[in-house]
Motif scaffolding. Structure first.
Motif, PDB file in Angstrom:
ATOM      1  N   VAL A 151       0.832  -1.208   0.000  1.00 49.13           N
ATOM      2  CA  VAL A 151       0.000   0.000   0.000  1.00 49.13           C
ATOM      3  C   VAL A 151       0.864   1.254   0.000  1.00 49.13           C
ATOM      4  CG1 VAL A 151      -1.599   1.372   1.398  1.00 49.13           C
ATOM      5  CG2 VAL A 151      -2.045  -1.048   1.018  1.00 49.13           C
ATOM      6  N   VAL A 152       1.846   1.308   0.901  1.00 49.35           N
ATOM      7  CA  VAL A 152       2.696   2.501   0.994  1.00 49.35           C
ATOM      8  C   VAL A 152       3.446   2.728  -0.325  1.00 49.35           C
ATOM      9  CG1 VAL A 152       4.754   3.459   2.126  1.00 49.35           C
ATOM     10  CG2 VAL A 152       2.935   2.453   3.498  1.00 49.35           C
ATOM     11  N   LEU A 153       4.038   1.657  -0.847  1.00 48.05           N
ATOM     12  CA  LEU A 153       4.801   1.801  -2.083  1.00 48.05           C
ATOM     13  C   LEU A 153       3.899   2.148  -3.275  1.00 48.05           C
ATOM     14  CD1 LEU A 153       7.419  -1.085  -1.728  1.00 48.05           C
ATOM     15  CD2 LEU A 153       7.756   1.370  -1.345  1.00 48.05           C
ATOM     16  N   SER A 154       2.722   1.577  -3.325  1.00 49.12           N
ATOM     17  CA  SER A 154       1.793   1.858  -4.432  1.00 49.12           C
ATOM     18  C   SER A 154       1.332   3.313  -4.415  1.00 49.12           C
ATOM     19  CB  SER A 154       0.579   0.937  -4.361  1.00 49.12           C
ATOM     20  OG  SER A 154       0.960  -0.396  -4.557  1.00 49.12           O
ATOM     21  N   VAL A 155       1.006   3.819  -3.237  1.00 49.13           N
ATOM     22  CA  VAL A 155       0.573   5.223  -3.128  1.00 49.13           C
ATOM     23  C   VAL A 155       1.720   6.152  -3.525  1.00 49.13           C
ATOM     24  CG1 VAL A 155      -0.124   7.025  -1.493  1.00 49.13           C
ATOM     25  CG2 VAL A 155      -1.249   4.789  -1.450  1.00 49.13           C
ATOM     26  N   PHE A 156       2.909   5.856  -3.007  1.00 45.52           N
ATOM     27  CA  PHE A 156       4.061   6.691  -3.334  1.00 45.52           C
ATOM     28  C   PHE A 156       4.339   6.649  -4.835  1.00 45.52           C
ATOM     29  CE2 PHE A 156       8.597   7.623  -3.766  1.00 45.52           C
ATOM     30  CZ  PHE A 156       8.674   8.826  -3.091  1.00 45.52           C
ATOM     31  N   MET A 157       4.247   5.463  -5.432  1.00 48.50           N
ATOM     32  CA  MET A 157       4.488   5.316  -6.859  1.00 48.50           C
ATOM     33  C   MET A 157       3.439   6.090  -7.665  1.00 48.50           C
ATOM     34  SD  MET A 157       5.455   1.838  -8.898  1.00 48.50           S
ATOM     35  CE  MET A 157       3.864   1.149  -9.237  1.00 48.50           C
ATOM     36  N   GLY A 158       2.209   6.096  -7.213  1.00 53.04           N
ATOM     37  CA  GLY A 158       1.165   6.867  -7.895  1.00 53.04           C
ATOM     38  C   GLY A 158       1.451   8.361  -7.869  1.00 53.04           C
ATOM     39  N   LEU A 159       1.877   8.870  -6.716  1.00 49.80           N
ATOM     40  CA  LEU A 159       2.220  10.297  -6.614  1.00 49.80           C
ATOM     41  C   LEU A 159       3.411  10.637  -7.506  1.00 49.80           C
ATOM     42  CD1 LEU A 159       1.806  10.800  -2.763  1.00 49.80           C
ATOM     43  CD2 LEU A 159       0.251  11.560  -4.578  1.00 49.80           C
ATOM     44  N   CYS A 160       4.393   9.743  -7.525  1.00 44.15           N
ATOM     45  CA  CYS A 160       5.554   9.964  -8.396  1.00 44.15           C
ATOM     46  C   CYS A 160       5.134   9.968  -9.865  1.00 44.15           C
ATOM     47  CB  CYS A 160       6.613   8.883  -8.163  1.00 44.15           C
ATOM     48  SG  CYS A 160       7.512   9.056  -6.618  1.00 44.15           S
ATOM     49  N   GLY A 161       4.182   9.121 -10.215  1.00 45.45           N
ATOM     50  CA  GLY A 161       3.701   9.057 -11.594  1.00 45.45           C
ATOM     51  C   GLY A 161       3.069  10.363 -12.037  1.00 45.45           C
ATOM     52  N   ILE A 162       2.334  10.995 -11.132  1.00 43.54           N
ATOM     53  CA  ILE A 162       1.715  12.287 -11.452  1.00 43.54           C
ATOM     54  C   ILE A 162       2.793  13.346 -11.685  1.00 43.54           C
ATOM     55  CG2 ILE A 162       0.313  14.177 -10.529  1.00 43.54           C
ATOM     56  CD1 ILE A 162      -1.304  11.962  -9.028  1.00 43.54           C
ATOM     57  N   LYS A 163       3.745  13.418 -10.762  1.00 41.20           N
ATOM     58  CA  LYS A 163       4.819  14.409 -10.888  1.00 41.20           C
ATOM     59  C   LYS A 163       5.660  14.139 -12.132  1.00 41.20           C
ATOM     60  CE  LYS A 163       7.540  17.716  -9.306  1.00 41.20           C
ATOM     61  NZ  LYS A 163       7.158  19.103  -9.314  1.00 41.20           N
TER      62      LYS A 163
END
Length: 185
Positions: free
Chosen positions: A23-35
């Motif tokens: 969960v933590v890694l997926s959320v972080f990866m999603g935010l990185c994808g937006i940026k």
């Protein structure tokens, strides 16, 4: 002889840690994808602007060359220098305009190219983050299936590196995984 297969994991604590990790890694990866998407848009704009400006530079240099050649021809072939003087003066103005314009266009194009390169560093950071976090999530899944805590530790190492690279991209830190980019680029 009967073999009893249990659908329940022996180590629920390990499964909970895997779930939290994913969960933590997926959320972080999603935010990185937006940026990263925003950075890629900026890169595209910088590259388009650089190409356009280089084209303008080349056009100005071509016009200058044509004006210089035309001026030289008129000066050489003119039978009446007094009649040719106003025409030559016009070409002199054009030549001066293009000569002054070209260096500014070259500098602007170079600045856009430099902006692209600066953004590309952060794009590479987000790409490395994405790769490391994807690997971490995959290894964490295997850790849950194999019920191996040491594999979760390996996933955390990949995840930590991925998060570090993502933070480098978010905060503009200069760390660049040149070896990784060279290998995968």
């Amino acid at each position: 002889m009967e073999v009893e297969v249990s659908a329940e994991a022996k180590d629920k604590r390990l499964n909970r840690l895997v779930a939290i990790t994913v969960v933590v890694l997926s959320v972080f990866m999603g935010l990185c994808g937006i940026k990263d998407g925003n950075i890629v848009q900026g890169m595209q704009a910088a590259q388009a602007s650089s190409v356009d400006t280089w084209n303008e530079y080349q056009a100005a240099r071509t016009k200058q060359h044509i004006a210089e050649a035309t001026r030289a021809e008129i000066a050489l072939l003119a039978t009446d220098p007094a009649k040719a003087a106003p025409v030559l003066a016009g070409y002199d103005r054009d030549i001066a305009k293009y000569a002054a314009e070209a260096p500014k266009l070259a500098a602007d194009a170079k600045a856009q190219s430099d902006a692209y390169d600066a953004l590309n560093v952060h794009d590479d950071q987000f790409d490395a983050s994405d790769a490391a976090i994807s690997t971490a999530i995959s290894v964490a899944a295997v850790a849950a299936l194999a019920e191996a805590g040491w594999l979760l530790g390996v996933a955390w190492v990949f995840g930590a590196f991925g998060m570090f690279m993502g933070l480098c991209g978010f905060f503009g830190w200069g760390f660049h995984p040149a070896v990784l980019s060279g290998l995968l680029g």
